[in-house]
Design a protein around this motif. Structure first.
Motif, PDB file in Angstrom:
ATOM      1  N   ARG A   1      -3.768   9.007   1.754  1.00 63.54           N
ATOM      2  CA  ARG A   1      -3.457  10.260   1.058  1.00 63.54           C
ATOM      3  C   ARG A   1      -4.643  10.819   0.277  1.00 63.54           C
ATOM      4  O   ARG A   1      -4.943  12.008   0.342  1.00 63.54           O
TER       5      ARG A   1
ATOM      6  N   TRP B   1       0.808  -1.227   0.000  1.00 63.96           N
ATOM      7  CA  TRP B   1       0.000   0.000   0.000  1.00 63.96           C
ATOM      8  C   TRP B   1       0.840   1.276   0.000  1.00 63.96           C
ATOM      9  O   TRP B   1       0.331   2.361   0.195  1.00 63.96           O
ATOM     10  N   ALA B   2       2.135   1.144  -0.269  1.00 66.49           N
ATOM     11  CA  ALA B   2       2.993   2.332  -0.365  1.00 66.49           C
ATOM     12  C   ALA B   2       2.495   3.245  -1.475  1.00 66.49           C
ATOM     13  O   ALA B   2       2.075   2.780  -2.540  1.00 66.49           O
ATOM     14  N   GLY B   3       2.519   4.548  -1.214  1.00 66.97           N
ATOM     15  CA  GLY B   3       2.034   5.519  -2.179  1.00 66.97           C
ATOM     16  C   GLY B   3       0.562   5.833  -2.023  1.00 66.97           C
ATOM     17  O   GLY B   3       0.078   6.837  -2.548  1.00 66.97           O
ATOM     18  N   GLU B   4      -0.154   4.992  -1.288  1.00 68.19           N
ATOM     19  CA  GLU B   4      -1.573   5.224  -1.015  1.00 68.19           C
ATOM     20  C   GLU B   4      -1.827   5.514   0.459  1.00 68.19           C
ATOM     21  O   GLU B   4      -2.587   6.418   0.801  1.00 68.19           O
TER      22      GLU B   4
ATOM     23  N   ASP C   1       0.267   6.144   4.047  1.00 65.47           N
ATOM     24  CA  ASP C   1       1.499   6.328   4.815  1.00 65.47           C
ATOM     25  C   ASP C   1       1.317   5.720   6.200  1.00 65.47           C
ATOM     26  O   ASP C   1       0.189   5.575   6.689  1.00 65.47           O
TER      27      ASP C   1
END
Length: 243
Positions: A149, A126-129, A131
């Motif tokens: 985010r 889930w990186a980028g969605e 934190d």
């Protein structure tokens, strides 16, 4: 047992691809705590479920209608009780645990498995969605916090509790007032606050949460903040930010 957050056990929309589930109250040290899970639909369509609550067939079907359950998240050492039930219903889901969760479950004889440990940075899943970080400062309470985010939603568990007096018994109303975690001035309860010996580390992590700029802050217990999230963080953690 009524919680004041009815209807229970249904996904309630918060923002695009974000829902909360208000669950039944649980007893913690004899006191009735309302419960709340958060569901996020990731860009791949899979569901990420934070602090899973009590599961019945109706809720399982309602969640499955939103998408395939891919991730079950136990965010701190006292929020894991229903993970095993969700694992049984959604065996394809990966399970993630904050520090201390697996040890606590084992000490209580709870049969639950965790395939992954939560860390200071989000995994590729889930990186980028979303934190994340493990809030520092206490050797007792190590909680993973998350920021979605796209919706500017911060997801906490027990670092802020905000019990509404009108929804409480007289006795619990008095206790939450003494603990300092009563609406409209919800914050970290006093007993938990006492475990945060490294105030500098906590201050830095609160500053990071504020830097994310959340519009809303979802809590596991009590009224959550539908707006002015950043301002509520500054208020709730004023004791450490100015200390």
């Amino acid at each position: 047992m009524a919680t004041g957050y009815e209807p229970l056990n249904i996904p309630k929309p918060v923002a695009r691809d974000v829902w909360v589930i208000d669950g039944p109250a649980i007893r913690f040290f004899g006191m009735p705590f309302s419960t709340r899970a958060t569901v996020i639909r990731l860009e791949d369509g899979g569901l990420w479920v934070h602090s899973p609550t009590w599961l019945d067939d109706g809720l399982a079907d309602a969640v499955a209608a939103l998408g395939p359950v891919r991730h079950l998240v136990a965010p701190n050492w006292i929020h894991y009780a229903y993970v095993a039930d969700w694992q049984a219903r959604f065996p394809q889901a990966e399970s993630w645990a904050a520090p201390g969760v697996a040890e606590r479950a084992a000490s209580r004889g709870v049969a639950v498995r965790f395939g992954h440990a939560l860390g200071q940075e989000p995994p590729p899943d889930w990186a980028g969605e979303i934190d994340q970080m493990i809030v520092r400062g206490s050797s007792v309470h190590r909680e993973a916090v998350f920021f979605h985010r796209a919706s500017r939603t911060l997801i906490l568990t027990d670092l802020i509790e905000n019990f509404e007096p009108a929804k409480l018994s007289l006795w619990f109303r008095l206790l939450t007032r003494l603990a300092g975690n009563q609406d409209p001035n919800g914050r970290m309860p006093r007993d938990m606050k006492a475990t945060f010996r490294d105030r500098g580390a906590l201050r830095a992590d609160v500053a990071r949460m504020i830097g994310w700029g959340p519009e809303r802050v979802i809590l596991a217990h009590g009224r959550w903040y539908t707006r002015n999230g950043t301002e509520e963080l500054r208020r709730a953690f004023g004791w450490v930010l100015t200390g």
